[in-house]
Scaffold this motif. Structure first.
Motif, PDB file in Angstrom:
ATOM      1  N   HIS A  76     -29.453   9.002  29.228  1.00 15.85           N
ATOM      2  CA  HIS A  76     -30.748   8.410  28.902  1.00 15.85           C
ATOM      3  C   HIS A  76     -30.623   6.909  28.634  1.00 15.85           C
ATOM      4  CE1 HIS A  76     -31.855  12.662  27.884  1.00 15.85           C
ATOM      5  NE2 HIS A  76     -32.951  12.275  28.500  1.00 15.85           N
ATOM      6  N   GLY A  77     -29.511   6.515  28.004  1.00 16.75           N
ATOM      7  CA  GLY A  77     -29.321   5.092  27.714  1.00 16.75           C
ATOM      8  C   GLY A  77     -30.336   4.530  26.738  1.00 16.75           C
ATOM      9  N   ALA A  78     -30.671   5.310  25.704  1.00 17.52           N
ATOM     10  CA  ALA A  78     -31.691   4.871  24.746  1.00 17.52           C
ATOM     11  C   ALA A  78     -31.255   3.663  23.929  1.00 17.52           C
ATOM     12  CB  ALA A  78     -32.043   6.031  23.807  1.00 17.52           C
ATOM     13  N   ASP A  79     -29.960   3.347  23.955  1.00 20.87           N
ATOM     14  CA  ASP A  79     -29.483   2.200  23.180  1.00 20.87           C
ATOM     15  C   ASP A  79     -30.095   0.879  23.654  1.00 20.87           C
ATOM     16  OD1 ASP A  79     -27.830   3.008  25.459  1.00 20.87           O
ATOM     17  OD2 ASP A  79     -26.632   1.237  25.009  1.00 20.87           O
ATOM     18  N   ILE A  80     -30.626   0.855  24.869  1.00 18.59           N
ATOM     19  CA  ILE A  80     -31.264  -0.382  25.338  1.00 18.59           C
ATOM     20  C   ILE A  80     -32.431  -0.768  24.440  1.00 18.59           C
ATOM     21  CG2 ILE A  80     -32.862   0.800  26.925  1.00 18.59           C
ATOM     22  CD1 ILE A  80     -32.537  -1.574  28.820  1.00 18.59           C
ATOM     23  N   PHE A  81     -33.092   0.219  23.851  1.00 21.74           N
ATOM     24  CA  PHE A  81     -34.240  -0.083  23.001  1.00 21.74           C
ATOM     25  C   PHE A  81     -33.825  -0.533  21.611  1.00 21.74           C
ATOM     26  CE2 PHE A  81     -36.456   2.745  26.109  1.00 21.74           C
ATOM     27  CZ  PHE A  81     -37.298   1.764  26.612  1.00 21.74           C
ATOM     28  N   ILE A  82     -32.608  -0.213  21.198  1.00 17.44           N
ATOM     29  CA  ILE A  82     -32.105  -0.754  19.938  1.00 17.44           C
ATOM     30  C   ILE A  82     -31.940  -2.267  20.083  1.00 17.44           C
ATOM     31  CG2 ILE A  82     -30.208  -0.748  18.288  1.00 17.44           C
ATOM     32  CD1 ILE A  82     -31.856   1.819  18.267  1.00 17.44           C
ATOM     33  N   TYR A 113     -37.744  10.516  17.464  1.00 18.92           N
ATOM     34  CA  TYR A 113     -37.990  11.931  17.188  1.00 18.92           C
ATOM     35  C   TYR A 113     -37.245  12.746  18.232  1.00 18.92           C
ATOM     36  CZ  TYR A 113     -41.641  11.007  13.774  1.00 18.92           C
ATOM     37  OH  TYR A 113     -42.324  10.605  12.653  1.00 18.92           O
ATOM     38  N   GLY A 114     -36.299  13.551  17.794  1.00 21.19           N
ATOM     39  CA  GLY A 114     -35.542  14.350  18.746  1.00 21.19           C
ATOM     40  C   GLY A 114     -34.101  14.475  18.324  1.00 21.19           C
ATOM     41  N   ASN A 115     -33.231  14.625  19.292  1.00 23.16           N
ATOM     42  CA  ASN A 115     -31.812  14.765  19.017  1.00 23.16           C
ATOM     43  C   ASN A 115     -31.041  14.380  20.265  1.00 23.16           C
ATOM     44  OD1 ASN A 115     -30.851  17.397  20.581  1.00 23.16           O
ATOM     45  ND2 ASN A 115     -32.912  17.770  19.798  1.00 23.16           N
ATOM     46  N   GLY A 116     -29.749  14.217  20.104  1.00 21.55           N
ATOM     47  CA  GLY A 116     -28.933  13.882  21.257  1.00 21.55           C
ATOM     48  C   GLY A 116     -27.535  13.485  20.856  1.00 21.55           C
ATOM     49  N   SER A 117     -26.656  13.483  21.850  1.00 20.00           N
ATOM     50  CA  SER A 117     -25.251  13.190  21.595  1.00 20.00           C
ATOM     51  C   SER A 117     -25.005  11.733  21.240  1.00 20.00           C
ATOM     52  CB  SER A 117     -24.424  13.554  22.835  1.00 20.00           C
ATOM     53  OG  SER A 117     -24.897  12.863  23.982  1.00 20.00           O
ATOM     54  N   GLN A 118     -26.000  10.861  21.442  1.00 18.99           N
ATOM     55  CA  GLN A 118     -25.833   9.435  21.177  1.00 18.99           C
ATOM     56  C   GLN A 118     -26.290   9.007  19.790  1.00 18.99           C
ATOM     57  OE1 GLN A 118     -23.587   8.754  23.473  1.00 18.99           O
ATOM     58  NE2 GLN A 118     -24.525   6.760  23.877  1.00 18.99           N
ATOM     59  N   ARG A 119     -26.616   9.953  18.951  1.00 21.84           N
ATOM     60  CA  ARG A 119     -27.136   9.592  17.619  1.00 21.84           C
ATOM     61  C   ARG A 119     -26.177   8.669  16.860  1.00 21.84           C
ATOM     62  NH1 ARG A 119     -30.450  11.977  13.521  1.00 21.84           N
ATOM     63  NH2 ARG A 119     -30.271  10.657  11.681  1.00 21.84           N
ATOM     64  N   GLU A 120     -24.907   9.026  16.795  1.00 20.36           N
ATOM     65  CA  GLU A 120     -23.957   8.197  16.046  1.00 20.36           C
ATOM     66  C   GLU A 120     -23.782   6.832  16.698  1.00 20.36           C
ATOM     67  OE1 GLU A 120     -20.305  10.240  15.482  1.00 20.36           O
ATOM     68  OE2 GLU A 120     -21.179  11.827  14.226  1.00 20.36           O
ATOM     69  N   ALA A 121     -23.765   6.799  18.023  1.00 17.37           N
ATOM     70  CA  ALA A 121     -23.619   5.520  18.718  1.00 17.37           C
ATOM     71  C   ALA A 121     -24.823   4.619  18.459  1.00 17.37           C
ATOM     72  CB  ALA A 121     -23.447   5.762  20.214  1.00 17.37           C
ATOM     73  N   LEU A 170     -41.477   4.989  24.130  1.00 23.41           N
ATOM     74  CA  LEU A 170     -40.365   4.425  24.881  1.00 23.41           C
ATOM     75  C   LEU A 170     -39.627   5.527  25.619  1.00 23.41           C
ATOM     76  CD1 LEU A 170     -38.948   2.083  22.083  1.00 23.41           C
ATOM     77  CD2 LEU A 170     -40.823   1.633  23.687  1.00 23.41           C
ATOM     78  N   ALA A 171     -39.192   5.227  26.834  1.00 26.77           N
ATOM     79  CA  ALA A 171     -38.424   6.173  27.628  1.00 26.77           C
ATOM     80  C   ALA A 171     -37.446   5.383  28.483  1.00 26.77           C
ATOM     81  CB  ALA A 171     -39.342   7.014  28.507  1.00 26.77           C
ATOM     82  N   SER A 172     -36.292   5.961  28.736  1.00 28.90           N
ATOM     83  CA  SER A 172     -35.282   5.244  29.505  1.00 28.90           C
ATOM     84  C   SER A 172     -34.455   6.208  30.329  1.00 28.90           C
ATOM     85  CB  SER A 172     -34.359   4.439  28.573  1.00 28.90           C
ATOM     86  OG  SER A 172     -33.770   5.284  27.598  1.00 28.90           O
TER      87      SER A 172
END
Length: 421
Positions: free
Chosen positions: A241-247, A265-273, A308-310
Motif C-alpha cells: 500500500h505504501g501508506a508511509d507516503i502520507f506521513i 482506521y484499520g490495521n496492517g503490517s506497516q504499523r510499527e514502520a 487517503l488511499a495509496s
C-alpha cells in the motif's frame, strides 16, 4: 405456477469464508451482499465462517458519540433466507485471522464442516488460497461445483512480505490449485483477470467490479465544530500500500497548515514502520484507531476533509483497485490517491462531472500539494450530499452482488438454475 414447480426445493448455496459480517472489511460487506442476493432469489443460503472478534469497547472516533448501527442484523445474526454458522478460530494479537497458523485453524475444521454438513448445490469460497484448496478437495469428494472470489492474488501480495522463493513458489502452487479447480471465478477488474492468465490460471472469470454497502455508507452530516479538521486513511496499510507516503506528505502539509489531524482506521503490517517515521519527523496530530464497522466509519468519512488511499508502484500489484474509494465517495468524502493503476483511471474518468478528489503519482511533494488543495477548497454540505447520492446510486454493492449471483448460477446445470428462476 404448476404444482411441480411449487414443490421443488430451493437452490442450496454455501459460502465459506474466514471473514463475514459484522467483522469490518470489504470482503465482509461483499459476502453479506452476495448472501442476501441469493436469498432474494429464493435460495437457501448457509455461511460457514468464524466467530467475530470480541468487542473492543467504545468507539473513540470524531463526531460519532452516541451513534448506533441502524441495521437489525448488524451484530451478525441470521437474516431471512441465510443461516450463518460460526466456529471458533485462532486470531493474531490484533484480533484478526491473519497468518498461516490462523488460516489453518479455520481451514482444517472447514474441511469436515463441508463434508459432514449440509450438502449444497453450489459453493462460493473466499481467499486465502489455503481455504480455496480445502474447498477444491471437498467439492471433488462431494461432486459439487464451486466459484472462487478472486478478490486479489495472494501470491503476488506475498512477494512484498517475504523474499523466500520457496514460500512464494508454494503459495503460488496452492493458489493455482485452488483457482484452477473452480468452475468459475469473479474478479474486481479485467486487470486482475489478465494477471491470472499470466500465471497460468485459465478458469472462466467475470469482472464484476466492487461496490459499496449503501445501508452502511452514506453522508451523515458535517463534523462537530469542536473537532479539529482531519484527513483519514481507512483500511489496510501493508507494504504494497505504501501508506508511509502520507506521513511524509502530512509533515510537509502541517508546516504551513497546523491544526489538522491525520487519522488511521484499520490495521496492517506497516504499523510499527509508520510510527517510527512519525517519531523521526517529530510530527503531531497522527492517531491510529482499530477497524470499526461500516456505519461508524461512514461517520468518520463524512466529516473528513478528504480520505487517503495509496498503492506503491512496481510492487507486482499495479493492477489492483483501491476499493476504499467507493466507501469514501458514498460517505460524501473526496479521495486523495497516490500511486498508479486503475484507481487513477477511475478518478480521472469521473472528476470532470463529480468532485471525487484527485490522483497523483507516488510522490511526496505531489501528495502534500493534494492535501493543500483539499484543505483550501473543502466540499460544503450540499456538495457532499450530492456526491454521496451519486456514488450510492452508481456503485451499489447490491448491483455487484447480482452480477456475482449470475456468474455463479451459470455453472449450474439447467435443472438447478430453474429453481431460482
Amino acid at each position: 405456477m404448476p404444482h411441480s414447480q411449487m414443490s421443488r426445493p430451493p437452490l442450496r448455496v454455501t459460502i465459506a469464508s474466514r471473514i463475514f459480517a459484522p467483522e469490518p472489511a470489504a470482503a465482509s460487506f461483499m459476502l453479506e451482499a452476495i448472501a442476501r442476493e441469493f436469498a432474494r432469489r429464493g435460495a437457501s443460503v448457509e455461511v460457514l465462517t468464524t466467530r467475530p472478534p470480541g468487542s473492543r469497547g467504545g468507539f473513540a472516533g470524531p463526531g460519532t458519540a452516541g451513534r448506533r448501527a441502524k441495521r437489525p442484523d448488524a451484530a451478525g445474526r441470521d437474516f431471512v433466507g441465510v443461516r450463518v454458522r460460526r466456529f471458533p478460530v485462532l486470531r493474531d494479537a490484533a484480533g484478526y485471522v491473519r497468518g498461516y497458523v490462523q488460516y489453518m485453524s479455520f481451514d482444517v475444521p472447514l474441511f469436515f464442516r463441508l463434508l459432514f454438513g449440509r450438502r449444497a448445490d453450489l459453493y462460493i469460497v473466499e481467499p486465502p488460497p489455503t481455504t480455496g484448496a480445502v474447498m477444491r478437495i471437498a467439492a471433488a469428494i462431494l461432486r459439487r461445483p464451486y466459484v472462487y472470489d478472486a478478490a486479489d492474488l495472494w501470491s503476488d501480495a506475498a512477494s512484498q512480505a517475504t523474499s523466500s522463493r520457496l514460500v512464494l513458489r508454494v503459495l503460488r502452487a496452492i493458489e493455482r490449485f485452488a483457482m484452477r479447480g473452480a468452475s468459475a471465478a469473479f474478479a474486481i477488474s479485467p486487470g486482475l483477470i489478465a494477471r491470472m492468465r499470466e500465471i497460468g490460471i485459465e478458469t472462466p472469470a467475470t469482472p464484476v467490479g466492487f461496490g459499496v454497502d449503501t445501508e452502511a455508507f452514506e453522508y451523515r452530516g458535517a463534523r462537530a465544530a469542536a473537532v479539529a479538521p482531519y484527513f483519514v486513511y481507512a483500511g489496510s496499510y501493508s507494504e504494497w500500500h505504501g501508506a508511509d507516503i502520507f506521513i511524509d506528505a502530512f509533515a510537509r502539509f502541517s508546516e504551513q497548515h497546523p491544526g489538522y489531524q491525520l487519522l488511521f482506521y484499520g490495521n496492517g503490517s506497516q504499523r510499527e514502520a509508520l510510527e517510527r517515521r512519525i517519531a523521526e519527523l517529530g510530527i503531531t496530530g497522527v492517531e491510529f484507531f482499530a477497524p470499526v464497522g461500516g456505519e461508524e466509519l461512514s461517520h468518520v468519512l463524512s466529516g473528513a476533509v478528504a480520505s487517503l488511499a495509496s498503492l506503491k508502484p512496481r510492487q507486482g500489484y499495479d493492477y489492483a483497485f483501491t476499493t476504499k474509494v467507493y466507501a469514501s465517495l458514498a460517505s460524501g468524502c473526496p479521495v486523495v490517491f497516490a500511486g498508479e493503476g486503475p484507481t487513477v483511471d477511475f478518478i480521472e474518468r469521473h472528476r470532470a462531472q463529480h468532485p471525487v478528489g484527485s490522483a497523483v503519482g507516488y510522490d511526496v511533494e505531489a501528495a502534500a500539494q493534494s492535501l493543500v488543495d483539499a484543505a483550501r477548497d473543502p466540499l460544503n454540505d450540499a456538495e457532499r450530499q450530492q456526491l454521496s447520492d451519486w456514488a450510492s446510486e452508481t456503485f451499489s454493492i447490491a448491483r455487484v452482488a447480482e452480477q456475482v449471483a449470475d456468474c455463479a448460477e451459470a455453472v449450474l446445470p439447467p435443472r438447478l438454475r430453474e429453481r431460482n428462476a
